[in-house]
Design an enzyme around this catalytic site. Structure first.
Site, PDB file in Angstrom:
ATOM      1  N   ARG A 101      10.841  83.032  35.972  1.00 17.81           N
ATOM      2  CA  ARG A 101       9.606  83.830  35.867  1.00 17.81           C
ATOM      3  C   ARG A 101       9.868  84.951  34.884  1.00 17.81           C
ATOM      4  O   ARG A 101      10.771  85.759  35.092  1.00 17.81           O
ATOM      5  CB  ARG A 101       9.222  84.372  37.247  1.00 17.81           C
ATOM      6  CG  ARG A 101       8.142  85.439  37.195  1.00 17.81           C
ATOM      7  CD  ARG A 101       7.596  85.807  38.556  1.00 17.81           C
ATOM      8  NE  ARG A 101       6.714  84.770  39.071  1.00 17.81           N
ATOM      9  CZ  ARG A 101       5.726  84.984  39.942  1.00 17.81           C
ATOM     10  NH1 ARG A 101       5.491  86.201  40.398  1.00 17.81           N
ATOM     11  NH2 ARG A 101       4.970  83.995  40.373  1.00 17.81           N
ATOM     12  N   HIS A 128       1.001  79.199  34.560  1.00 14.43           N
ATOM     13  CA  HIS A 128       1.501  79.255  35.946  1.00 14.43           C
ATOM     14  C   HIS A 128       1.272  77.870  36.577  1.00 14.43           C
ATOM     15  O   HIS A 128       0.435  77.702  37.455  1.00 14.43           O
ATOM     16  CB  HIS A 128       0.768  80.354  36.715  1.00 14.43           C
ATOM     17  CG  HIS A 128       1.434  80.770  37.988  1.00 14.43           C
ATOM     18  ND1 HIS A 128       2.660  80.263  38.406  1.00 14.43           N
ATOM     19  CD2 HIS A 128       1.052  81.650  38.957  1.00 14.43           C
ATOM     20  CE1 HIS A 128       2.983  80.820  39.565  1.00 14.43           C
ATOM     21  NE2 HIS A 128       2.018  81.653  39.911  1.00 14.43           N
ATOM     22  N   GLN A 131       1.305  77.150  40.463  1.00  9.36           N
ATOM     23  CA  GLN A 131       0.091  77.594  41.141  1.00  9.36           C
ATOM     24  C   GLN A 131      -1.013  76.539  41.015  1.00  9.36           C
ATOM     25  O   GLN A 131      -1.696  76.204  41.993  1.00  9.36           O
ATOM     26  CB  GLN A 131      -0.383  78.910  40.511  1.00  9.36           C
ATOM     27  CG  GLN A 131      -1.620  79.492  41.153  1.00  9.36           C
ATOM     28  CD  GLN A 131      -1.346  80.033  42.549  1.00  9.36           C
ATOM     29  OE1 GLN A 131      -0.424  80.798  42.745  1.00  9.36           O
ATOM     30  NE2 GLN A 131      -2.154  79.626  43.522  1.00  9.36           N
ATOM     31  N   ASP A 218      -8.629  85.916  39.748  1.00  4.19           N
ATOM     32  CA  ASP A 218      -7.269  86.459  39.682  1.00  4.19           C
ATOM     33  C   ASP A 218      -7.399  87.913  39.223  1.00  4.19           C
ATOM     34  O   ASP A 218      -8.491  88.346  38.794  1.00  4.19           O
ATOM     35  CB  ASP A 218      -6.428  85.622  38.693  1.00  4.19           C
ATOM     36  CG  ASP A 218      -4.966  86.056  38.621  1.00  4.19           C
ATOM     37  OD1 ASP A 218      -4.502  86.788  39.531  1.00  4.19           O
ATOM     38  OD2 ASP A 218      -4.278  85.663  37.655  1.00  4.19           O
ATOM     39  N   CYS A 258      -5.199  83.180  43.569  1.00  4.57           N
ATOM     40  CA  CYS A 258      -3.764  82.859  43.588  1.00  4.57           C
ATOM     41  C   CYS A 258      -2.966  83.887  44.364  1.00  4.57           C
ATOM     42  O   CYS A 258      -1.879  83.582  44.854  1.00  4.57           O
ATOM     43  CB  CYS A 258      -3.235  82.727  42.170  1.00  4.57           C
ATOM     44  SG  CYS A 258      -3.504  84.210  41.173  1.00  4.57           S
ATOM     45  N   ARG A 286       1.607  76.360  48.267  1.00  2.00           N
ATOM     46  CA  ARG A 286       2.632  76.549  47.218  1.00  2.00           C
ATOM     47  C   ARG A 286       3.923  75.844  47.644  1.00  2.00           C
ATOM     48  O   ARG A 286       4.567  75.167  46.845  1.00  2.00           O
ATOM     49  CB  ARG A 286       2.894  78.044  46.989  1.00  2.00           C
ATOM     50  CG  ARG A 286       1.720  78.822  46.398  1.00  2.00           C
ATOM     51  CD  ARG A 286       1.396  78.383  44.980  1.00  2.00           C
ATOM     52  NE  ARG A 286       2.566  78.452  44.111  1.00  2.00           N
ATOM     53  CZ  ARG A 286       3.017  79.568  43.530  1.00  2.00           C
ATOM     54  NH1 ARG A 286       2.347  80.691  43.674  1.00  2.00           N
ATOM     55  NH2 ARG A 286       4.090  79.557  42.760  1.00  2.00           N
TER      56      ARG A 286
HETATM   57  N1  NVA Z   1      -2.091  86.498  36.486  1.00  2.00           N
HETATM   58  C1  NVA Z   1      -1.187  87.082  37.458  1.00  2.00           C
HETATM   59  C2  NVA Z   1      -0.749  86.038  38.432  1.00  2.00           C
HETATM   60  C3  NVA Z   1       0.171  86.512  39.500  1.00  2.00           C
HETATM   61  C4  NVA Z   1       0.587  85.426  40.410  1.00  2.00           C
HETATM   62  C5  NVA Z   1      -0.006  87.712  36.735  1.00  2.00           C
HETATM   63  O1  NVA Z   1       0.507  87.100  35.790  1.00  2.00           O
HETATM   64  O2  NVA Z   1       0.399  88.806  37.106  1.00  2.00           O
HETATM   65  N1   CP Z   2       0.583  83.507  43.246  1.00  2.00           N
HETATM   66  C1   CP Z   2       1.845  83.872  42.971  1.00  2.00           C
HETATM   67  O1   CP Z   2       2.533  83.311  42.110  1.00  2.00           O
HETATM   68  O2   CP Z   2       2.308  84.880  43.765  1.00  2.00           O
HETATM   69  P1   CP Z   2       3.671  85.686  43.549  1.00  2.00           P
HETATM   70  O3   CP Z   2       3.505  86.494  42.309  1.00  2.00           O
HETATM   71  O4   CP Z   2       3.805  86.523  44.796  1.00  2.00           O
HETATM   72  O5   CP Z   2       4.796  84.696  43.414  1.00  2.00           O
END
Ligand code: NVA
Ligand code: CP
Length: 302
Positions: A101, A128, A131, A218, A258, A286
């Site tokens: 990540r 992502h 997700q 989101d 999400c 998930r």
């Molecule tokens: N769009 C958000 C998703 C978090 C799971 C981010 O990238 O922070």
């Molecule tokens: N939806 C999601 O990826 O959550 P986290 O950022 O908590 O992993």
């Protein structure tokens, strides 16, 4: 070596295969079965952004399958202590899977290029995919035939939106994003998809939800975009998923997010906690979807 960096790399059949394995494992898990399909496998979680769902669902999932996990935070020095290729070649000697990540999608591509183990994208600024796979599982459970479904995403054209568009494309689902000007998905990207005719963008949220099977949102400011938060709150003010917007959707439409949610911004408490909300089921899936994904990836590679 088969990696999972974006759904753009998967065929429709492959997405269906992942969903089928996920559903089978979930059914077995709920009946008390935890088959050791990945016994002695080691999963590393290489994360330079915070996570609740992705981290814990992968760690629990690999454990159910007989494997183990290691959380690798900033101290391992990805991108800092040695070249990305040296880092990747060495890290992948110890692991069967690495879930990463980070911000730049190209960092994950470089990791995969040099890795001798399976690399899974656990979120980048661009995609992502874990997700989106899990959300497809949720929609399939709730609605059956996905070809009859329309997913309407209201909000930022971000990593989650892009991966949802891809999963909808692969599964023949209609996808609409309602979004203010300046925050849309790249139109050329949507036009390039095999099912481009199922994809649309609009700035009319009410119209977009009017025939939705699911209304999805989101955060307005993703991780890494915090400096733009004040401007984004102004720009997205008319794109909140609230009770009035949900009233414009069919009465059996579900609400999806999400998570984590910024209650009071992109969604209200009333919608998050409504009978239409499926956010907890989404989060639970998930784990099931990623178990299916890991088993499928291991089979591709063995
Ligand atoms: N769009 C958000 C998703 C978090 C799971 C981010 O990238 O922070
Ligand atoms: N939806 C999601 O990826 O959550 P986290 O950022 O908590 O992993």
């Amino acid at each position: 070596m088969r990696h999972f960096l974006t759904l753009a790399d998967c065929t429709p059949d492959e997405v269906e295969q992942i969903l089928d394995i996920s559903a089978e494992l979930k059914e077995g898990y709920e009946a008390g079965n935890r088959p050791s399909l990945l016994a002695n496998h080691v999963l590393g979680l290489l994360f330079s952004k915070p996570s609740l769902r992705t981290r814990v669902s992968f760690e629990a999932g690999i454990s159910h399958l007989g494997g183990t996990s290691l959380y690798l935070g900033n101290d391992v020095g990805w991108g800092k202590r040695e070249t990305p290729s040296d880092f990747s070649r060495v890290l992948s000697q110890f692991l069967d899977f690495v879930v990463c990540r980070t911000h730049d999608h190209s960092d994950v591509e470089i990791l995969a290029t040099h890795a001798d183990c399976i690399v899974i994208n656990g979120l980048t600024d661009k995609y992502h995919p874990c997700q989106a796979i899990a959300d497809a599982l949720t929609l399939r459970e709730l609605k059956g035939n996905l070809k009859d479904c329309k997913l309407t995403y209201v909000g930022d054209g971000n990593n989650v939106a892009r991966s949802l568009a891809l999963v909808c494309d692969r599964l023949g689902m209609t996808f609409t994003i309602a979004c203010p000007n300046g925050y849309q998905l790249d139109q050329a990207f949507l036009d390039s998809l095999p099912n481009a005719h199922l994809m649309s963008q609009t700035d009319d949220a009410e119209q977009a939800v009017s025939d939705a099977t699911a209304v999805y949102t989101d955060v307005w400011s993703s991780m890494g975009y915090e400096a733009e938060e004040a401007q984004r709150k102004r720009d997205f003010a008319d794109f909140q998923v609230n009770e009035a917007l949900m009233a414009k959707a069919p009465s059996d439409a579900i609400f999806m997010h999400c998570l984590p949610a910024h209650r009071g911004d992109e969604v209200t408490d009333g919608v998050m906690d409504s009978d239409q909300s499926r956010v907890v089921e989404q989060a639970a899936n998930r784990m099931h979807a990623q178990k299916g994904l890991m088993v499928w990836l291991a089979r591709q590679t063995s």
